[in-house]
Design a protein around this motif. Structure first.
Motif, mmCIF file in Angstrom:
data_model
loop_
_atom_site.group_PDB
_atom_site.id
_atom_site.type_symbol
_atom_site.label_atom_id
_atom_site.label_comp_id
_atom_site.label_asym_id
_atom_site.label_seq_id
_atom_site.Cartn_x
_atom_site.Cartn_y
_atom_site.Cartn_z
ATOM 1 N N TRP A 165 -21.733 50.518 -10.341
ATOM 2 C CA TRP A 165 -20.281 50.553 -10.183
ATOM 3 C C TRP A 165 -19.706 49.144 -10.143
ATOM 4 C CZ3 TRP A 165 -18.084 48.222 -5.908
ATOM 5 C CH2 TRP A 165 -18.934 47.975 -4.824
ATOM 6 N N TRP A 166 -18.416 49.068 -10.312
ATOM 7 C CA TRP A 166 -17.661 47.818 -10.168
ATOM 8 C C TRP A 166 -16.344 48.157 -9.484
ATOM 9 C CZ3 TRP A 166 -12.982 47.369 -12.953
ATOM 10 C CH2 TRP A 166 -12.763 48.361 -13.919
ATOM 11 N N ARG A 167 -15.726 47.172 -8.873
ATOM 12 C CA ARG A 167 -14.460 47.402 -8.181
ATOM 13 C C ARG A 167 -13.310 46.881 -9.031
ATOM 14 N NH1 ARG A 167 -13.687 49.241 -3.584
ATOM 15 N NH2 ARG A 167 -15.687 48.570 -2.743
ATOM 16 N N CYS A 168 -12.325 47.725 -9.209
ATOM 17 C CA CYS A 168 -11.132 47.325 -9.960
ATOM 18 C C CYS A 168 -10.386 46.258 -9.166
ATOM 19 C CB CYS A 168 -10.237 48.537 -10.201
ATOM 20 S SG CYS A 168 -8.698 48.123 -11.042
ATOM 21 N N SER A 169 -10.094 45.152 -9.795
ATOM 22 C CA SER A 169 -9.416 44.056 -9.096
ATOM 23 C C SER A 169 -7.928 44.322 -8.898
ATOM 24 C CB SER A 169 -9.616 42.739 -9.853
ATOM 25 O OG SER A 169 -9.121 42.860 -11.167
ATOM 26 N N LYS A 170 -7.401 45.345 -9.551
ATOM 27 C CA LYS A 170 -5.976 45.661 -9.403
ATOM 28 C C LYS A 170 -5.741 46.690 -8.288
ATOM 29 C CE LYS A 170 -1.935 47.190 -11.996
ATOM 30 N NZ LYS A 170 -1.454 47.671 -13.295
ATOM 31 N N CYS A 171 -6.343 47.870 -8.411
ATOM 32 C CA CYS A 171 -6.093 48.925 -7.415
ATOM 33 C C CYS A 171 -7.171 48.985 -6.334
ATOM 34 C CB CYS A 171 -5.941 50.280 -8.095
ATOM 35 S SG CYS A 171 -7.467 50.926 -8.807
ATOM 36 N N LEU A 172 -8.248 48.242 -6.506
ATOM 37 C CA LEU A 172 -9.368 48.133 -5.567
ATOM 38 C C LEU A 172 -10.228 49.393 -5.473
ATOM 39 C CD1 LEU A 172 -7.784 46.078 -2.640
ATOM 40 C CD2 LEU A 172 -8.923 45.271 -4.703
ATOM 41 N N ASP A 173 -10.084 50.296 -6.433
ATOM 42 C CA ASP A 173 -10.944 51.480 -6.451
ATOM 43 C C ASP A 173 -12.348 51.095 -6.906
ATOM 44 O OD1 ASP A 173 -8.925 53.132 -5.650
ATOM 45 O OD2 ASP A 173 -8.782 54.257 -7.527
ATOM 46 N N ARG A 174 -13.317 51.844 -6.420
ATOM 47 C CA ARG A 174 -14.693 51.707 -6.888
ATOM 48 C C ARG A 174 -14.796 52.533 -8.170
ATOM 49 N NH1 ARG A 174 -19.977 51.813 -3.054
ATOM 50 N NH2 ARG A 174 -18.565 50.760 -1.633
ATOM 51 N N SER A 180 -16.858 56.324 -15.879
ATOM 52 C CA SER A 180 -15.658 55.706 -16.458
ATOM 53 C C SER A 180 -15.928 54.446 -17.262
ATOM 54 C CB SER A 180 -14.666 55.381 -15.334
ATOM 55 O OG SER A 180 -14.351 56.544 -14.618
ATOM 56 N N LYS A 181 -17.164 54.074 -17.372
ATOM 57 C CA LYS A 181 -17.543 52.852 -18.091
ATOM 58 C C LYS A 181 -16.819 51.638 -17.493
ATOM 59 C CE LYS A 181 -20.099 55.073 -21.094
ATOM 60 N NZ LYS A 181 -21.278 55.535 -20.430
ATOM 61 N N TRP A 182 -16.057 50.933 -18.306
ATOM 62 C CA TRP A 182 -15.472 49.660 -17.877
ATOM 63 C C TRP A 182 -13.951 49.705 -17.784
ATOM 64 C CZ3 TRP A 182 -19.294 47.288 -15.818
ATOM 65 C CH2 TRP A 182 -20.574 47.434 -16.350
ATOM 66 N N GLN A 183 -13.397 50.904 -17.665
ATOM 67 C CA GLN A 183 -11.943 51.021 -17.498
ATOM 68 C C GLN A 183 -11.655 51.875 -16.269
ATOM 69 O OE1 GLN A 183 -9.795 52.204 -20.947
ATOM 70 N NE2 GLN A 183 -7.816 51.770 -20.019
ATOM 71 N N PRO A 185 -10.102 54.480 -14.022
ATOM 72 C CA PRO A 185 -9.367 55.716 -14.322
ATOM 73 C C PRO A 185 -8.026 55.811 -13.591
ATOM 74 C CG PRO A 185 -11.225 56.189 -12.876
ATOM 75 C CD PRO A 185 -11.319 54.741 -13.261
ATOM 76 N N ARG A 186 -7.869 55.066 -12.525
ATOM 77 C CA ARG A 186 -6.621 55.141 -11.762
ATOM 78 C C ARG A 186 -5.510 54.286 -12.368
ATOM 79 N NH1 ARG A 186 -6.002 53.527 -5.426
ATOM 80 N NH2 ARG A 186 -3.806 53.975 -5.201
ATOM 81 N N CYS A 187 -5.824 53.031 -12.680
ATOM 82 C CA CYS A 187 -4.758 52.126 -13.146
ATOM 83 C C CYS A 187 -4.975 51.626 -14.576
ATOM 84 C CB CYS A 187 -4.612 50.948 -12.192
ATOM 85 S SG CYS A 187 -6.006 49.803 -12.234
ATOM 86 N N ASN A 188 -6.066 52.040 -15.202
ATOM 87 C CA ASN A 188 -6.396 51.680 -16.592
ATOM 88 C C ASN A 188 -6.737 50.212 -16.803
ATOM 89 O OD1 ASN A 188 -6.173 54.286 -17.658
ATOM 90 N ND2 ASN A 188 -3.946 54.089 -17.742
ATOM 91 N N LYS A 189 -6.985 49.469 -15.738
ATOM 92 C CA LYS A 189 -7.381 48.071 -15.898
ATOM 93 C C LYS A 189 -8.839 48.021 -16.347
ATOM 94 C CE LYS A 189 -7.637 43.603 -13.603
ATOM 95 N NZ LYS A 189 -7.234 42.865 -14.779
ATOM 96 N N SER A 190 -9.114 47.135 -17.278
ATOM 97 C CA SER A 190 -10.484 46.962 -17.764
ATOM 98 C C SER A 190 -11.217 45.949 -16.897
ATOM 99 C CB SER A 190 -10.474 46.466 -19.207
ATOM 100 O OG SER A 190 -9.874 47.429 -20.038
ATOM 101 N N ILE A 196 -18.840 42.366 -16.392
ATOM 102 C CA ILE A 196 -19.635 43.326 -17.173
ATOM 103 C C ILE A 196 -21.002 42.710 -17.480
ATOM 104 C CG2 ILE A 196 -19.828 44.516 -19.393
ATOM 105 C CD1 ILE A 196 -16.738 44.751 -19.375
ATOM 106 N N GLU A 197 -20.994 41.454 -17.904
ATOM 107 C CA GLU A 197 -22.241 40.773 -18.263
ATOM 108 C C GLU A 197 -23.178 40.639 -17.070
ATOM 109 O OE1 GLU A 197 -20.827 37.139 -19.968
ATOM 110 O OE2 GLU A 197 -20.040 38.154 -21.760
ATOM 111 N N ARG A 198 -22.623 40.424 -15.878
ATOM 112 C CA ARG A 198 -23.469 40.287 -14.683
ATOM 113 C C ARG A 198 -24.125 41.608 -14.298
ATOM 114 N NH1 ARG A 198 -19.466 36.597 -13.362
ATOM 115 N NH2 ARG A 198 -18.245 38.006 -12.053
#
Length: 199
Positions: A165-174, A180-183, A185-190, A196-198
């Motif tokens: 998982w990764w944390r969205c830097s905009k809405c802070l969702d996990r 959901s891959k790399w987008q 689902p809540r705010c559509n931020k990529s 991604i590389e890390r």
């Protein structure tokens, strides 16, 4: 008003009432939905806040009942109405104001949400070592670009990057990569390419 109702400092205002600052010039307390059936002359549906009569440093004073904002001196006051409005929203948790809870279940802040998104983001970044944002000095702009880049890489090496998982830097969702891959689902931020590389 709280004074005409005879409320004292022991009154648990937050338990029974929510602050409404829709009109900052006339904030009022509204009886919470779960208590509306018990409204009475002692617990009315709406309670307007008392006018401030004590001396304050700035013209816009907190009118919230109790001594929370003036127990150690004069009542909290603010230079601008917007500052008072922000105070009501963040300190007194006005109606409709969003809060941000840490989603790490064993964290002490899991049950004590943040009132500001940026503070929650900093918590994830500094306390849980998540890879949100950049190293602080790199963000501030170091005079020596080479030193700044080294510090940024060292900061990134300290980060905990879960491959699932990764944390969205905009809405802070996990965001779960499998779903959901790399987008987000809540705010559509990529997700940022470096993150991604890390993973």
């Amino acid at each position: 008003t709280p004074s005409t109702l005879g409320w004292d400092d022991s009154m648990e205002v937050n338990k029974f009432y929510a602050l409404d600052v829709g009109n900052p010039k006339e904030p009022y307390l509204e009886l919470r939905a779960e208590y509306k059936g018990e409204a009475s002359s002692l617990f009315p549906l709406q309670v307007y806040l008392d006018k401030v009569t004590d001396e304050t440093k700035f013209p816009h004073s907190c009118r919230y009942p109790g001594k929370l904002c003036w127990k150690d001196g004069p009542r909290r006051s603010f230079r601008r109405p917007a500052d008072l409005d922000r105070h009501y929203k963040f300190v007194h948790k006005a109606l409709g104001h969003e809060s941000f809870q840490c989603d790490h279940p064993l964290c002490s802040r899991h049950g004590e949400p943040f009132t500001r998104r940026d503070h929650c983001r900093d918590h994830y970044k500094d306390y849980h070592k998540e890879d949100l944002g950049t190293y602080k000095m790199a963000r501030a702009g170091s005079k020596n670009k080479e030193v700044s880049e080294v510090m940024q890489r060292a900061w990134q090496d300290e980060r905990i990057c879960d491959p699932s998982w990764w944390r969205c830097s905009k809405c802070l969702d996990r965001v779960w990569i499998e779903n959901s891959k790399w987008q987000c689902p809540r705010c559509n931020k990529s997700c940022e390419q470096g993150r991604i590389e890390r993973r």
